[in-house]
Write a protein that holds these residues in place. Structure first.
Motif, PDB file in Angstrom:
ATOM      1  N   ASP A  14       0.830  -1.199   0.000  1.00 11.99           N
ATOM      2  CA  ASP A  14       0.000   0.000   0.000  1.00 11.99           C
ATOM      3  C   ASP A  14       0.869   1.254   0.000  1.00 11.99           C
ATOM      4  N   THR A  15       1.953   1.246   0.742  1.00 15.91           N
ATOM      5  CA  THR A  15       2.826   2.417   0.773  1.00 15.91           C
ATOM      6  C   THR A  15       3.501   2.628  -0.584  1.00 15.91           C
ATOM      7  N   VAL A  16       3.836   1.558  -1.271  1.00 14.52           N
ATOM      8  CA  VAL A  16       4.428   1.691  -2.602  1.00 14.52           C
ATOM      9  C   VAL A  16       3.417   2.295  -3.566  1.00 14.52           C
ATOM     10  N   GLU A  17       2.173   1.821  -3.491  1.00 16.52           N
ATOM     11  CA  GLU A  17       1.134   2.362  -4.361  1.00 16.52           C
ATOM     12  C   GLU A  17       0.846   3.819  -4.041  1.00 16.52           C
ATOM     13  N   LEU A  18       0.850   4.179  -2.773  1.00 17.22           N
ATOM     14  CA  LEU A  18       0.626   5.558  -2.374  1.00 17.22           C
ATOM     15  C   LEU A  18       1.764   6.456  -2.855  1.00 17.22           C
ATOM     16  N   LEU A  19       2.986   5.991  -2.723  1.00 16.39           N
ATOM     17  CA  LEU A  19       4.147   6.751  -3.186  1.00 16.39           C
ATOM     18  C   LEU A  19       4.095   6.965  -4.695  1.00 16.39           C
ATOM     19  N   SER A  20       3.729   5.936  -5.424  1.00 13.90           N
ATOM     20  CA  SER A  20       3.621   6.040  -6.871  1.00 13.90           C
ATOM     21  C   SER A  20       2.496   6.986  -7.282  1.00 13.90           C
ATOM     22  N   ALA A  21       1.355   6.866  -6.637  1.00 13.10           N
ATOM     23  CA  ALA A  21       0.213   7.722  -6.976  1.00 13.10           C
ATOM     24  C   ALA A  21       0.493   9.188  -6.656  1.00 13.10           C
ATOM     25  N   ALA A  22       1.103   9.436  -5.518  1.00 18.00           N
ATOM     26  CA  ALA A  22       1.417  10.817  -5.140  1.00 18.00           C
ATOM     27  C   ALA A  22       2.458  11.416  -6.094  1.00 18.00           C
ATOM     28  N   GLY A  23       3.427  10.609  -6.500  1.00 14.28           N
ATOM     29  CA  GLY A  23       4.423  11.083  -7.453  1.00 14.28           C
ATOM     30  C   GLY A  23       3.822  11.393  -8.808  1.00 14.28           C
ATOM     31  N   THR A  24       2.912  10.543  -9.260  1.00 15.58           N
ATOM     32  CA  THR A  24       2.228  10.785 -10.531  1.00 15.58           C
ATOM     33  C   THR A  24       1.405  12.060 -10.461  1.00 15.58           C
ATOM     34  N   PHE A  25       0.686  12.244  -9.369  1.00 16.49           N
ATOM     35  CA  PHE A  25      -0.136  13.444  -9.205  1.00 16.49           C
ATOM     36  C   PHE A  25       0.722  14.699  -9.180  1.00 16.49           C
ATOM     37  N   LEU A  26       1.810  14.682  -8.439  1.00 19.28           N
ATOM     38  CA  LEU A  26       2.671  15.859  -8.320  1.00 19.28           C
ATOM     39  C   LEU A  26       3.318  16.217  -9.651  1.00 19.28           C
ATOM     40  N   ALA A  27       3.796  15.218 -10.375  1.00 22.31           N
ATOM     41  CA  ALA A  27       4.399  15.471 -11.684  1.00 22.31           C
ATOM     42  C   ALA A  27       3.357  15.974 -12.677  1.00 22.31           C
ATOM     43  N   ALA A  28       2.143  15.432 -12.609  1.00 22.62           N
ATOM     44  CA  ALA A  28       1.084  15.872 -13.521  1.00 22.62           C
ATOM     45  C   ALA A  28       0.656  17.309 -13.236  1.00 22.62           C
ATOM     46  N   VAL A  29       0.557  17.669 -11.979  1.00 24.27           N
ATOM     47  CA  VAL A  29       0.198  19.048 -11.627  1.00 24.27           C
ATOM     48  C   VAL A  29       1.271  20.013 -12.114  1.00 24.27           C
ATOM     49  N   ALA A  30       2.528  19.657 -11.937  1.00 20.68           N
ATOM     50  CA  ALA A  30       3.610  20.509 -12.420  1.00 20.68           C
ATOM     51  C   ALA A  30       3.555  20.659 -13.939  1.00 20.68           C
ATOM     52  N   ALA A  31       3.241  19.578 -14.650  1.00 22.45           N
ATOM     53  CA  ALA A  31       3.144  19.645 -16.104  1.00 22.45           C
ATOM     54  C   ALA A  31       1.969  20.510 -16.545  1.00 22.45           C
ATOM     55  N   VAL A  32       0.825  20.377 -15.878  1.00 25.07           N
ATOM     56  CA  VAL A  32      -0.345  21.182 -16.241  1.00 25.07           C
ATOM     57  C   VAL A  32      -0.085  22.665 -16.007  1.00 25.07           C
ATOM     58  N   VAL A  33       0.520  22.998 -14.892  1.00 25.36           N
ATOM     59  CA  VAL A  33       0.838  24.402 -14.604  1.00 25.36           C
ATOM     60  C   VAL A  33       1.824  24.938 -15.636  1.00 25.36           C
ATOM     61  N   SER A  34       2.811  24.153 -15.989  1.00 26.32           N
ATOM     62  CA  SER A  34       3.801  24.579 -16.969  1.00 26.32           C
ATOM     63  C   SER A  34       3.180  24.801 -18.344  1.00 26.32           C
ATOM     64  N   VAL A  35       2.387  23.848 -18.800  1.00 23.32           N
ATOM     65  CA  VAL A  35       1.766  23.958 -20.120  1.00 23.32           C
ATOM     66  C   VAL A  35       0.733  25.080 -20.144  1.00 23.32           C
ATOM     67  N   SER A  36      -0.013  25.239 -19.056  1.00 24.79           N
ATOM     68  CA  SER A  36      -1.011  26.311 -19.044  1.00 24.79           C
ATOM     69  C   SER A  36      -0.356  27.687 -19.104  1.00 24.79           C
ATOM     70  N   SER A  37       0.809  27.846 -18.507  1.00 26.99           N
ATOM     71  CA  SER A  37       1.487  29.136 -18.603  1.00 26.99           C
ATOM     72  C   SER A  37       1.993  29.388 -20.025  1.00 26.99           C
ATOM     73  N   ILE A  38       2.341  28.326 -20.743  1.00 24.90           N
ATOM     74  CA  ILE A  38       2.759  28.483 -22.139  1.00 24.90           C
ATOM     75  C   ILE A  38       1.554  28.819 -23.007  1.00 24.90           C
ATOM     76  N   VAL A  39       0.445  28.101 -22.828  1.00 22.64           N
ATOM     77  CA  VAL A  39      -0.758  28.327 -23.640  1.00 22.64           C
ATOM     78  C   VAL A  39      -1.340  29.711 -23.395  1.00 22.64           C
ATOM     79  N   LEU A  40      -1.358  30.147 -22.141  1.00 14.68           N
ATOM     80  CA  LEU A  40      -1.906  31.458 -21.809  1.00 14.68           C
ATOM     81  C   LEU A  40      -0.920  32.590 -22.061  1.00 14.68           C
ATOM     82  N   ASP A  41       0.259  32.256 -22.525  1.00 11.35           N
ATOM     83  CA  ASP A  41       1.304  33.229 -22.864  1.00 11.35           C
ATOM     84  C   ASP A  41       1.644  34.138 -21.675  1.00 11.35           C
TER      85      ASP A  41
END
Length: 78
Positions: A14-41
């Motif tokens: 369970d801890t491995v799955e939680l670590l993986s899920a939290a890492g995926t979420f954090l990386a995805a949020v960083a990617a969305v923020v980065s791409v949205s700043s590019i799209v919104l110029d």
């Protein structure tokens, strides 16, 4: 049917799955923020760029650590 109460975070998997899920979420949020700043110029400040990079780096590291722990446990159990 009475289920026993679990203490702590659960099993080791369970801890491995939680670590993986939290890492995926954090990386995805960083990617969305980065791409949205590019799209919104929008121009990102230096602190914002560092925060996005740090979030992506920590998220990716959490995913790598979860994979390494899971493979190590799988190898040890066989």
């Amino acid at each position: 049917m009475h289920l026993p109460m679990r203490h702590g975070l659960g099993s080791k998997w369970d801890t491995v799955e939680l670590l993986s899920a939290a890492g995926t979420f954090l990386a995805a949020v960083a990617a969305v923020v980065s791409v949205s700043s590019i799209v919104l110029d929008e121009t990102a400040r230096a602190a914002t760029a560092v925060l996005i990079s740090f979030g992506w780096g920590v998220g990716s590291t959490m995913q790598i650590a979860a994979g390494t722990i899971a493979r190590t446990r799988a190898k040890a159990s066989t």
